[in-house]
Design a protein around this motif. Structure first.
Motif, PDB file in Angstrom:
ATOM      1  N   VAL A 186       1.247  -1.201   0.374  1.00 59.36           N
ATOM      2  CA  VAL A 186       0.242   0.174   0.292  1.00 59.36           C
ATOM      3  C   VAL A 186       0.988   1.022   0.148  1.00 59.36           C
ATOM      4  CG1 VAL A 186      -2.226   0.956   1.048  1.00 59.36           C
ATOM      5  CG2 VAL A 186      -1.626  -1.168   1.557  1.00 59.36           C
ATOM      6  N   PRO A 187       0.936   2.107  -0.745  1.00 58.51           N
ATOM      7  CA  PRO A 187       2.014   2.451  -1.853  1.00 58.51           C
ATOM      8  C   PRO A 187       2.248   4.010  -0.125  1.00 58.51           C
ATOM      9  CG  PRO A 187       1.163   2.531  -3.347  1.00 58.51           C
ATOM     10  CD  PRO A 187       0.426   1.626  -2.674  1.00 58.51           C
ATOM     11  N   ALA A 188       0.389   4.105   0.284  1.00 57.69           N
ATOM     12  CA  ALA A 188       0.348   5.807   0.982  1.00 57.69           C
ATOM     13  C   ALA A 188       1.201   4.798   2.315  1.00 57.69           C
ATOM     14  CB  ALA A 188      -1.139   6.242   1.084  1.00 57.69           C
ATOM     15  N   VAL A 189       0.551   4.038   2.965  1.00 60.66           N
ATOM     16  CA  VAL A 189       1.059   3.660   4.116  1.00 60.66           C
ATOM     17  C   VAL A 189       2.657   3.117   3.954  1.00 60.66           C
ATOM     18  CG1 VAL A 189       1.275   1.343   5.930  1.00 60.66           C
ATOM     19  CG2 VAL A 189      -1.010   2.267   4.336  1.00 60.66           C
ATOM     20  N   PHE A 190       3.871   2.722   3.146  1.00 59.13           N
ATOM     21  CA  PHE A 190       4.820   3.225   3.142  1.00 59.13           C
ATOM     22  C   PHE A 190       5.376   5.102   3.235  1.00 59.13           C
ATOM     23  CE2 PHE A 190       5.001  -1.083   0.455  1.00 59.13           C
ATOM     24  CZ  PHE A 190       4.812  -1.858   1.205  1.00 59.13           C
ATOM     25  N   ARG A 229      10.367  -2.723   0.579  1.00 58.43           N
ATOM     26  CA  ARG A 229       8.734  -2.531   0.768  1.00 58.43           C
ATOM     27  C   ARG A 229       7.908  -4.034   0.848  1.00 58.43           C
ATOM     28  NH1 ARG A 229      10.944   1.248  -2.215  1.00 58.43           N
ATOM     29  NH2 ARG A 229      10.179   3.518  -1.826  1.00 58.43           N
ATOM     30  N   TRP A 230       7.228  -4.315   2.322  1.00 61.82           N
ATOM     31  CA  TRP A 230       6.180  -4.883   2.332  1.00 61.82           C
ATOM     32  C   TRP A 230       5.180  -5.711   3.372  1.00 61.82           C
ATOM     33  CZ3 TRP A 230      11.058  -4.731   4.801  1.00 61.82           C
ATOM     34  CH2 TRP A 230      11.107  -5.260   6.271  1.00 61.82           C
ATOM     35  N   GLY A 231       4.474  -6.417   3.356  1.00 59.52           N
ATOM     36  CA  GLY A 231       4.110  -7.306   4.371  1.00 59.52           C
ATOM     37  C   GLY A 231       3.046  -8.090   4.536  1.00 59.52           C
ATOM     38  N   GLY A 232       1.701  -8.213   4.784  1.00 65.19           N
ATOM     39  CA  GLY A 232       1.285  -8.818   4.837  1.00 65.19           C
ATOM     40  C   GLY A 232       0.212  -9.365   6.553  1.00 65.19           C
ATOM     41  N   PRO A 233      -0.496 -10.123   6.235  1.00 63.60           N
ATOM     42  CA  PRO A 233      -1.186 -10.256   7.782  1.00 63.60           C
ATOM     43  C   PRO A 233      -1.616 -10.737   8.410  1.00 63.60           C
ATOM     44  CG  PRO A 233      -2.013 -12.328   5.774  1.00 63.60           C
ATOM     45  CD  PRO A 233      -0.628 -11.596   5.322  1.00 63.60           C
ATOM     46  N   LEU A 234      -1.818 -10.152   9.713  1.00 69.69           N
ATOM     47  CA  LEU A 234      -1.695 -11.644  10.959  1.00 69.69           C
ATOM     48  C   LEU A 234      -3.339 -11.268  11.651  1.00 69.69           C
ATOM     49  CD1 LEU A 234      -2.405  -8.353  13.474  1.00 69.69           C
ATOM     50  CD2 LEU A 234      -0.050  -7.812  12.172  1.00 69.69           C
ATOM     51  N   GLY A 235      -3.462 -12.534  12.940  1.00 70.99           N
ATOM     52  CA  GLY A 235      -4.652 -13.042  13.040  1.00 70.99           C
ATOM     53  C   GLY A 235      -4.941 -12.437  14.040  1.00 70.99           C
ATOM     54  N   ILE A 236      -6.227 -11.601  13.926  1.00 68.63           N
ATOM     55  CA  ILE A 236      -6.727 -10.428  15.229  1.00 68.63           C
ATOM     56  C   ILE A 236      -7.953 -11.341  15.788  1.00 68.63           C
ATOM     57  CG2 ILE A 236      -7.860  -8.878  15.959  1.00 68.63           C
ATOM     58  CD1 ILE A 236      -5.892  -7.449  14.372  1.00 68.63           C
ATOM     59  N   PRO A 237      -8.463 -11.904  16.881  1.00 63.35           N
ATOM     60  CA  PRO A 237      -9.371 -12.393  17.583  1.00 63.35           C
ATOM     61  C   PRO A 237     -10.409 -11.749  18.058  1.00 63.35           C
ATOM     62  CG  PRO A 237      -7.597 -12.895  19.332  1.00 63.35           C
ATOM     63  CD  PRO A 237      -6.565 -12.461  17.809  1.00 63.35           C
ATOM     64  N   ARG A 238     -11.955 -11.608  18.117  1.00 64.90           N
ATOM     65  CA  ARG A 238     -12.411 -10.721  18.274  1.00 64.90           C
ATOM     66  C   ARG A 238     -12.737 -10.223  19.689  1.00 64.90           C
ATOM     67  NH1 ARG A 238     -15.221  -7.214  18.907  1.00 64.90           N
ATOM     68  NH2 ARG A 238     -17.327  -6.130  18.508  1.00 64.90           N
ATOM     69  N   ASP A 239     -12.368 -10.681  20.685  1.00 64.30           N
ATOM     70  CA  ASP A 239     -11.562  -9.843  21.975  1.00 64.30           C
ATOM     71  C   ASP A 239     -10.016  -9.690  21.906  1.00 64.30           C
ATOM     72  OD1 ASP A 239     -10.544 -12.686  21.811  1.00 64.30           O
ATOM     73  OD2 ASP A 239     -11.817 -13.275  23.830  1.00 64.30           O
ATOM     74  N   TRP A 240      -9.350  -9.773  21.181  1.00 64.45           N
ATOM     75  CA  TRP A 240      -7.686  -9.659  21.020  1.00 64.45           C
ATOM     76  C   TRP A 240      -7.514 -10.377  22.394  1.00 64.45           C
ATOM     77  CZ3 TRP A 240      -5.269  -4.649  19.842  1.00 64.45           C
ATOM     78  CH2 TRP A 240      -5.534  -4.124  18.616  1.00 64.45           C
ATOM     79  N   MET A 241      -7.931 -11.648  22.556  1.00 65.57           N
ATOM     80  CA  MET A 241      -7.224 -12.483  23.478  1.00 65.57           C
ATOM     81  C   MET A 241      -6.528 -13.802  22.965  1.00 65.57           C
ATOM     82  SD  MET A 241      -6.582 -13.531  26.978  1.00 65.57           S
ATOM     83  CE  MET A 241      -6.430 -15.207  27.904  1.00 65.57           C
ATOM     84  N   PRO A 242      -4.907 -14.047  22.834  1.00 64.01           N
ATOM     85  CA  PRO A 242      -4.876 -15.419  21.697  1.00 64.01           C
ATOM     86  C   PRO A 242      -5.302 -16.448  22.366  1.00 64.01           C
ATOM     87  CG  PRO A 242      -2.796 -13.448  22.461  1.00 64.01           C
ATOM     88  CD  PRO A 242      -4.463 -13.336  23.033  1.00 64.01           C
ATOM     89  N   SER A 243      -5.077 -17.174  22.299  1.00 62.86           N
ATOM     90  CA  SER A 243      -5.627 -18.967  23.108  1.00 62.86           C
ATOM     91  C   SER A 243      -4.754 -19.931  22.177  1.00 62.86           C
ATOM     92  CB  SER A 243      -7.278 -19.036  22.834  1.00 62.86           C
ATOM     93  OG  SER A 243      -7.462 -19.274  21.031  1.00 62.86           O
ATOM     94  N   VAL A 244      -5.070 -21.453  23.032  1.00 62.10           N
ATOM     95  CA  VAL A 244      -4.416 -22.464  22.523  1.00 62.10           C
ATOM     96  C   VAL A 244      -4.925 -23.162  23.706  1.00 62.10           C
ATOM     97  CG1 VAL A 244      -1.948 -24.038  23.281  1.00 62.10           C
ATOM     98  CG2 VAL A 244      -1.752 -21.494  22.929  1.00 62.10           C
ATOM     99  N   GLY A 245      -4.977 -24.565  22.406  1.00 63.77           N
ATOM    100  CA  GLY A 245      -6.190 -25.178  22.975  1.00 63.77           C
ATOM    101  C   GLY A 245      -6.394 -26.648  22.252  1.00 63.77           C
ATOM    102  N   LEU A 246      -7.132 -27.590  22.940  1.00 64.47           N
ATOM    103  CA  LEU A 246      -6.998 -29.055  22.197  1.00 64.47           C
ATOM    104  C   LEU A 246      -8.305 -29.295  22.619  1.00 64.47           C
ATOM    105  CD1 LEU A 246      -6.036 -32.091  21.223  1.00 64.47           C
ATOM    106  CD2 LEU A 246      -4.928 -32.450  23.095  1.00 64.47           C
ATOM    107  N   ALA A 247      -9.377 -29.722  22.128  1.00 65.01           N
ATOM    108  CA  ALA A 247     -10.346 -30.332  22.211  1.00 65.01           C
ATOM    109  C   ALA A 247     -11.158 -31.543  20.781  1.00 65.01           C
ATOM    110  CB  ALA A 247     -11.644 -29.291  22.617  1.00 65.01           C
TER     111      ALA A 247
END
Length: 422
Positions: free
Chosen positions: A304-308, A328-346
């Motif tokens: 996004v040239p304007a951001v650079f 110049r580069w970029g990429g997506p990061l993951g954001i949960p709805r409550d901003w709380m990272p999680s780990v689990g097994l079910a």
């Protein structure tokens, strides 16, 4: 530049590992060849060497955020200790932050043990306060230091104070992820690159090259989770963009400082982050790129040239330099709805992620935690607050698009209102 980041470009062309060659069985199938998936495979192969483990990666290990991030292995967590304390109590909140601080050291220890030279330098991190409003916020934080001490660490303009934490190391993220992939293979783990996973279910991973039957399936896709069938609303892929300068002169570094390669940011609301690389560049990034309708992820969104231009202008405003930008580069990061990272097994499916951009050390902690959960090992890690947490899903479109982009605009406005008027 064909590589998707400065970090990957410095390592030269990638020779992808062969894709999955048809259907196969495994004890554990790990979906995603970034930090989370590879650390999980690494620690699980040590803890339970009898298990057969297969890592499935759509591109190549490190193609995503693990090869594009700011190179901060930090003890930062997107949910404050105060909020964690209200929800889980002081002991568990303190344990969460202590475990993340320990993960910073564990990344360095494991890299050294595996002979991974990832330019690891634990100089800590400083968050500068450069406006009266920023100073007011910083003064109430743990680790607050005055203007003189902050300026001695990072010689930016208009420094009024700062927050220093020792719990951060600067590193070369692509060297780490590529070295980690090699270490995992040495332990007998199969890595199938060029293998896109279409769907996961209990005991089953469907890919474009065959089906893997596995007793445990690990979802470790972070910002790319939205591409997985049935998971589009689990994590919002929000883009973060970066630049890297040409190497700066010794005189410029004498003025800027960062002599121990401390990472740096400031107290503005729209996140920025930077480090002094091992080859004396400024690698600098920030949020501000738009969220794309339907959680779409496309190569063109990385630029996004304007951001650079804004990132370069910010470096000029902060340090009084007008650097030549080499990458110049970029990429997506993951954001949960409550901003709380999680780990689990079910029910045979494990997961980890939602790091909101602070995933380099957190992914290491997640990998160790998943290894314990999958192997049935009881440990202090498996009782941390993020274990078993379930964030509610993001709203459907167009509400998701409107809400996230409105929040981005509001964040920019808050920063504009806090700038001193000349």
């Amino acid at each position: 530049m064909s590589a998707p980041s400065y970090w990957l470009h410095t390592l030269g062309p990638v020779t992808p590992r062969p894709p999955l060659a048809g259907d196969r069985d495994a004890d554990v199938a790990v979906v995603g060849g970034g930090y989370t998936g590879l650390w999980t495979a690494y620690y699980l192969s040590r803890l339970a060497p009898h298990l057969s483990i297969a890592v499935l990666e759509a591109e190549y290990c490190g193609f995503g955020a693990s090869g594009r991030n700011g190179g901060w292995a930090s003890g930062l967590f997107p949910v404050s200790e105060e909020k964690l304390t209200r929800r889980y109590g002081p002991e568990r909140a303190s344990a969460m932050h202590a475990a993340l601080a320990g993960a910073v050291d564990e990344v360095g220890r494991a890299a050294a043990a595996e002979g991974i030279d990832c330019d690891y330098a634990k100089g800590g991190t400083i968050t500068l306060a450069r406006t009266p409003a920023q100073l007011k916020r910083a003064q109430s934080a743990k680790g607050f230091i005055g203007a003189g001490e902050a300026s001695a660490i990072c010689g930016a303009n208009d420094v009024l104070g700062g927050i220093y934490s020792p719990d951060c190391a600067a590193l070369h993220p692509a060297k780490l992820v590529r070295g980690l992939a090699a270490a995992v293979e040495r332990r007998g783990v199969a890595i199938h690159e060029g293998t896109r996973v279409r769907r996961i279910a209990r005991g089953l991973v469907e890919t474009d090259h065959g089906t893997v039957k596995a007793g445990t399936v690990v979802r470790a896709l972070e910002g790319y989770t939205a591409r997985l069938a049935g998971h589009r609303r689990n994590l919002a892929p929000v883009y973060s963009l970066m630049i890297a300068t040409e190497p700066l002169s010794a005189a410029e570094w004498d003025r800027i400082g960062l002599r121990r390669r401390e990472t740096f940011s400031d107290e503005r609301h729209m996140i920025i982050y930077g480090q002094r690389t091992a080859d004396d560049r400024l690698a600098f990034g920030g949020r501000g790129a738009p969220y794309h309708f339907g959680s779409r992820i496309e190569p063109g969104y990385d630029r996004v040239p304007a951001v650079f231009d804004n990132l370069r202008d910010t470096l000029t405003e902060m340090f009084g330099i007008r650097p030549e930008i080499a990458y110049r580069w970029g990429g997506p990061l993951g954001i949960p709805r409550d901003w709380m990272p999680s780990v689990g097994l079910a029910d045979g499916i494990a997961w980890a992620g939602g790091y909101v951009g602070d995933g380099v050390a957190a992914a290491n902690l997640a990998g160790r935690t998943l290894a314990d959960l999958i192997s049935g090992t009881k440990s202090d890690l498996t009782t941390l607050p993020w274990v078993g947490h379930r964030s509610r899903r993001w709203e459907p479109e167009p509400i998701r698009w409107l809400g996230i982009n409105a929040a981005l605009h509001a964040t920019n406005l808050r920063d504009a209102l806090e700038r001193p008027r000349v």
